[in-house]
Write an enzyme that holds these catalytic residues in place. Structure first.
Site, PDB file in Angstrom:
ATOM      1  CE  LYS A  30       2.064  -0.184  30.152  1.00 53.25           C
ATOM      2  NZ  LYS A  30       2.974  -1.334  30.217  1.00 53.25           N
ATOM      3  NE  ARG A 123      10.029  -2.495  28.145  1.00 56.11           N
ATOM      4  CZ  ARG A 123       8.736  -2.668  28.410  1.00 56.11           C
ATOM      5  NH1 ARG A 123       7.846  -2.490  27.453  1.00 56.11           N
ATOM      6  NH2 ARG A 123       8.333  -3.012  29.601  1.00 56.11           N
ATOM      7  CE1 TYR A 256     -15.947   6.213   4.240  1.00 51.31           C
ATOM      8  CE2 TYR A 256     -14.602   4.660   5.448  1.00 51.31           C
ATOM      9  CZ  TYR A 256     -15.157   5.904   5.321  1.00 51.31           C
ATOM     10  OH  TYR A 256     -14.917   6.828   6.277  1.00 51.31           O
ATOM     11  CG  MET A 303     -13.368   8.582  10.655  1.00 49.53           C
ATOM     12  SD  MET A 303     -12.128   9.577   9.850  1.00 49.53           S
ATOM     13  CE  MET A 303     -11.560  10.544  11.211  1.00 49.53           C
TER      14      MET A 303
HETATM   15  C1  PLP Z   1       2.579  -2.410  31.188  1.00 46.15           C
HETATM   16  C2  PLP Z   1       3.449  -3.067  32.147  1.00 46.15           C
HETATM   17  C3  PLP Z   1       2.939  -3.931  33.135  1.00 46.15           C
HETATM   18  C4  PLP Z   1       1.485  -4.317  33.220  1.00 46.15           C
HETATM   19  O1  PLP Z   1       1.171  -5.208  32.206  1.00 46.15           O
HETATM   20  P1  PLP Z   1      -0.308  -5.826  32.094  1.00 46.15           P
HETATM   21  O2  PLP Z   1      -0.147  -6.894  31.085  1.00 46.15           O
HETATM   22  O3  PLP Z   1      -1.191  -4.738  31.649  1.00 46.15           O
HETATM   23  O4  PLP Z   1      -0.661  -6.338  33.447  1.00 46.15           O
HETATM   24  C5  PLP Z   1       3.817  -4.459  34.048  1.00 46.15           C
HETATM   25  N1  PLP Z   1       5.135  -4.163  34.009  1.00 46.15           N
HETATM   26  C6  PLP Z   1       5.662  -3.352  33.073  1.00 46.15           C
HETATM   27  C7  PLP Z   1       7.116  -3.082  33.083  1.00 46.15           C
HETATM   28  C8  PLP Z   1       4.848  -2.772  32.106  1.00 46.15           C
HETATM   29  O5  PLP Z   1       5.374  -1.970  31.187  1.00 46.15           O
END
Ligand code: PLP
Length: 357
Positions: A30, A123, A256, A303
């Site tokens: 993702k 979710r 800063y 920054m």
């Molecule tokens: C992001 C995610 C993972 C992977 O999680 P990690 O902690 O990065 O291994 C697995 N399952 C779902 C549903 C996720 O959203």
């Protein structure tokens, strides 16, 4: 310009090492493969024999299909209403709820489905065992293609005891589900759960993200890792360089709001990297960097600049490392939470990217 090196050799090696210890891997890719380049990552995971991918976005499913062709299994973690796309790109769909299934039954008939137990994540998916069993029954009655069962632990990355409780609940629900349906794939574990517990008996896959890219999900110095023989290599090296050397008299300020005041007469280095490059302030502020092999204090964080401690030997142009093999993402987890926070923040528009193969 500061530089980020993306080490795809290391990412590949991590996948190979993990494949030896996991059952089968679903690579979670993702958010552009945790910001490490979706296309690059799915290609190399596929080359080492991982052929199952999960992401949260329809668009990314499409990219994976276009990159890898027909053979890859692609699972969309989020519920979707773009059934035409799922059909065209052969994407496995997550069942949002029993209601979702009923409302969309005609469009879902020829698609491959996975049943999520919402657990304490909540979710999406079936809220309780009752709904799990109702969904299974509904899929059977209507000849739907139910392929997988999955859940996601919301406490796997924490060490406060809740994980053990949610694990018990999820494994219990899985047991009951398996009495009613023969799932082709079952996957519950993210990186943290896999590292803590090894593989669960009744699952077929682990659903790995962060560890696959090359970082432990938690601070390695605090918690023991379940898989002792696992070698995980660092995926990113980030460095700027000293662009100026400034002499400060005792009591003179720099940065800063005069964020650093010289305690004695000294020279400091001005470095061309800052939080604008996507390096988290929690990584920089009050921490150290490495210059010419030595740990040096970061005095001030801006920054696009840092003010750092230097010695007599330091010169303009010397590299100042903020992430490398000696200062990896997981060394800072205790300061900024999951390592994916840092990966996601990286600003490729202001860093020079070098890919290492
Ligand atoms: C992001 C995610 C993972 C992977 O999680 P990690 O902690 O990065 O291994 C697995 N399952 C779902 C549903 C996720 O959203």
């Amino acid at each position: 310009m500061a530089t980020i090196e993306l080490n795809y050799n290391n990412i590949r090696q991590n996948a190979i090492n993990l494949k030896e210890q996991a059952q089968d891997i679903i690579a979670v890719v993702k958010n552009n493969a945790y910001n490490l380049d979706l296309r690059e990552c799915v290609k190399l995971y596929s080359e080492v024999g991982i052929n199952y991918f999960a992401t949260t976005k329809e668009e990314e499913c499409k990219v994976i299909r276009e990159t890898l062709g027909k053979e890859a299994n692609i699972f969309l973690l989020n519920p979707t209403y773009d059934f035409a796309l799922a059909r065209e790109y052969n994407i496995e769909i997550n069942i949002a709820s029993l209601e979702y299934l009923k409302e969309n039954i005609e469009k879902l008939k020829d698609l491959t489905l996975q049943l999520e137990f919402a657990g304490s994540m909540r979710r999406a998916g079936a809220k309780n065992l009752e709904e799990v069993l109702e969904i299974i029954a509904f899929c059977k009655e209507n000849d739907l293609k139910l392929k997988g069962f999955w859940s996601h632990f919301s406490f796997a990355d924490e060490f406060d005891g809740f994980y053990e409780k949610e694990k018990e609940l999820v494994l219990n629900v899985l047991d009951e589900a398996l009495k009613n349906y023969d799932f082709e794939v079952v996957h519950l574990q993210n990186s943290a759960s896999f590292l803590r517990d090894g593989v669960f008996e009744k699952t077929t896959h682990q659903r790995l993200g962060i560890i696959l890219y090359g970082a432990m999900p938690y601070d390695v110095n605090v918690n023991l890792v379940a898989l002792e023989n696992l070698v995980i290599k660092n995926p990113i090296t980030v460095y700027g360089e000293i662009i100026n050397i400034v002499k400060l008299n005792k009591g003179e300020c720099i940065g800063y709001s005069n964020s650093y005041i010289a305690d004695v007469d000294k020279k400091v280095g001005i470095v061309n990297i800052g939080y604008g490059d996507g390096i988290l302030r929690d990584r920089l502020k009050g921490k150290t960097c490495i210059i010419n092999g030595k740990n040096r204090n970061i005095y001030s964080t801006m920054m696009s600049h840092l003010v750092v401690e230097i010695g007599e030997e330091e010169q303009i142009g010397d590299r100042v490392y903020v992430y490398d093999d000696k200062q990896q993402l997981h060394d800072y987890t205790k300061y900024f939470g999951p390592n994916s926070v840092q990966l996601a923040a990286l600003n490729y528009d202001s860093l020079k990217v070098k890919k290492i193969y």
